[in-house]
Scaffold this active site. Structure first.
Site, PDB file in Angstrom:
ATOM      1  N   SER A 147       0.820  -1.202   0.000  1.00 55.15           N
ATOM      2  CA  SER A 147       0.000   0.000   0.000  1.00 55.15           C
ATOM      3  C   SER A 147       0.864   1.265   0.000  1.00 55.15           C
ATOM      4  CB  SER A 147      -0.920  -0.062   1.217  1.00 55.15           C
ATOM      5  OG  SER A 147      -2.121   0.560   0.916  1.00 55.15           O
ATOM      6  N   HIS A 172      -7.721  -5.765   0.275  1.00 56.96           N
ATOM      7  CA  HIS A 172      -6.456  -5.036   0.411  1.00 56.96           C
ATOM      8  C   HIS A 172      -5.695  -5.584   1.616  1.00 56.96           C
ATOM      9  CE1 HIS A 172      -3.971  -1.520  -0.226  1.00 56.96           C
ATOM     10  NE2 HIS A 172      -4.198  -1.049   0.986  1.00 56.96           N
TER      11      HIS A 172
HETATM   12  C1  GCU Z   1      -5.404   4.886   1.318  1.00 54.95           C
HETATM   13  C2  GCU Z   1      -4.777   5.653   0.173  1.00 54.95           C
HETATM   14  C3  GCU Z   1      -3.918   4.755  -0.719  1.00 54.95           C
HETATM   15  C4  GCU Z   1      -2.932   3.977   0.128  1.00 54.95           C
HETATM   16  C5  GCU Z   1      -3.672   3.269   1.220  1.00 54.95           C
HETATM   17  C6  GCU Z   1      -2.810   2.555   2.244  1.00 54.95           C
HETATM   18  O1  GCU Z   1      -6.372   4.005   0.831  1.00 54.95           O
HETATM   19  O2  GCU Z   1      -5.822   6.265  -0.532  1.00 54.95           O
HETATM   20  O3  GCU Z   1      -3.223   5.521  -1.679  1.00 54.95           O
HETATM   21  O4  GCU Z   1      -2.189   3.101  -0.663  1.00 54.95           O
HETATM   22  O5  GCU Z   1      -4.395   4.204   1.990  1.00 54.95           O
HETATM   23  O6  GCU Z   1      -1.653   2.834   2.408  1.00 54.95           O
HETATM   24  O7  GCU Z   1      -3.406   1.765   2.937  1.00 54.95           O
END
Ligand code: GCU
Length: 418
Positions: free
Chosen positions: A257, A398
């Site tokens: 992420s 995710h």
């Molecule tokens: C949010 C953000 C993303 C990121 C994510 C994370 O969803 O919008 O760009 O990758 O956080 O780090 O969990």
């Protein structure tokens, strides 16, 4: 994901008056044209590895430094660290566990980070290591009572001693036993020891150590938090190079992420990482920004104003004007290994955009006689594709899962030859 957002926000991001919804319907994605990865700014085509390495690569790196992540300070002349503990019978005898504190400055109150290192107990020679930036203190990485509880930043941006119940809270994301069984070590550092992750967190992190006299805020072109986390990963690498039990020519870096964005930037700048793994790094990471699908630049810059160089905000709602796109950032890893992974349930990160980032970066590997993704068609679930550049999409949300690690360990073996 600790700070992941709800479905509602995901589908309706009211970032600006002009743009109220994130597109998650492929049929609605407008056409776009990517900038050429294999042409110099002058327009001259790049057709060999030498011109890539000496001309095009430095051009792209400079663009990303100026426009996206900001310019990071050089490697410090000396690394200060202290080995806090070495336990030879950790994890039921499977691992040697080391805990090492890395100091970012000589100043007594300056930030410092703890590195947790598990090495296979039976290793007859220095072990290859996968290094990861983690979302929690080192005690969250495995169910290991021998790791002391660390102080952590909380959702209301306060630093607090962690509770015993948070021990092992990220264990499913690290799969330590599988990594050890493959003959590899795992090293992790907690990203908020490098810079706490909230707007205003900068003053508790490492960026002020590099301010000019009188400077209190970053200027356009200065590094943001993502670059600070990437720099911290390189400092962890500095330590791994000194540890005789580590095969420092075989160290790969993983980030998930926002930390996947940091892993991409760390790998771009630091050639000691023999591969990087971008797990669901999304917008500002592996996903093509020009693709209007899922998260976009305005949402990123508005919700996380501290992550990027101030210049990146110029591209809010103007992705088509970017003199770069994610395939160019990913190509900076060539000819080393690159793994990009997505999850079906993580449409916010734009899985197809992540695939296309890796696929469009692949021609650079071919200049070195290596194979990249090898197809421009998005694979089905659980069908990894590619060679030196690999990609998969799995079912689920995710996260980083056991399935992901099974693929990463196969990739590591292919990259490292052991
Ligand atoms: C949010 C953000 C993303 C990121 C994510 C994370 O969803 O919008 O760009 O990758 O956080 O780090 O969990």
């Amino acid at each position: 994901m600790r700070k992941s957002i709800g479905l509602l926000l995901t589908l309706c991001w009211c970032a600006s008056a002009q743009k109220t919804e994130a597109i998650t319907d492929e049929a609605k994605v407008p056409a776009y044209t990517l900038p050429a990865v294999l042409a110099l700014k002058s327009g001259q085509p790049v057709t060999d590895a030498k011109s890539w390495t000496t001309k095009r690569r430095p051009e792209i790196l400079a663009i990303y430094e100026a426009e996206v992540y900001g310019k990071s300070p050089a490697r410090p002349p000396k690394l200060n660290y202290e080995v806090k503990s070495v336990e030879k019978q950790a994890l039921g005898g499977k691992a040697t566990r080391k805990i090492v504190t890395i100091f970012f400055s000589d100043k007594p109150d300056a930030p410092k980070m703890d590195l947790l290192l598990y090495l296979p107990a039976a290793a007859a020679k220095p072990a290859p290591v996968i290094l990861g930036l983690s979302f929690g203190g080192i005690h969250t990485v495995a169910n290991d009572p021998g790791v002391p509880l660390a102080e952590q930043w909380t959702r209301d941006n306060r630093k607090q001693p962690s509770a015993e119940k948070s021990r092992g809270g990220e264990a499913s994301r690290w799969q330590v036993e599988k990594i050890l069984a493959a003959g590899y070590g795992l090293a992790t550092v907690y990203y908020e020891q490098i810079e706490p992750d909230f707007a205003g967190g900068m003053k508790y992190g490492i960026r002020p150590l590099f301010f000019k006299p009188g400077q209190t805020e970053p200027e356009p072109g200065d590094w943001g938090a993502v670059a600070a986390w990437a720099w911290g990963a390189s400092r962890a690498m500095d330590y791994l190079e000194k540890d005789k039990d580590v095969d420092a020519r075989r160290v790969g870096l993983i980030g998930h992420s926002r930390l996947g964005k940091a892993a991409i930037w760390a790998g771009a700048q630091d050639a000691r990482f023999t591969f990087i793994i971008s797990n669901e790094s999304g917008e500002g990471g592996a996903a093509i920004s020009r693709r209007d699908y899922g998260e976009r630049t305005t949402a990123l810059n508005t919700r996380f104003p501290h992550w990027f160089d101030g210049n990146y905000k110029k591209y809010n709602d103007r992705e088509n004007e970017m003199p770069f796109d994610s395939h160019m950032a990913l190509a900076l890893m060539a000819p080393r290994g690159l793994y990009v992974a997505s999850a079906e349930g993580d449409q916010w990160s734009d899985p197809k955009g992540e695939f296309l980032g890796a696929a469009n970066a692949s021609p650079v590997w071919e200049l070195f006689g290596k194979k990249g993704i090898g197809t421009m068609t998005m694979p089905d679930l659980h069908e990894p594709v590619g060679d030196s550049v690999r990609y998969h999409i799995r079912a689920g949300k995710h996260d980083v899962t056991e399935y992901d690690w099974e693929q990463y360990l196969k990739f590591a073996k292919a990259q490292w030859g052991r």
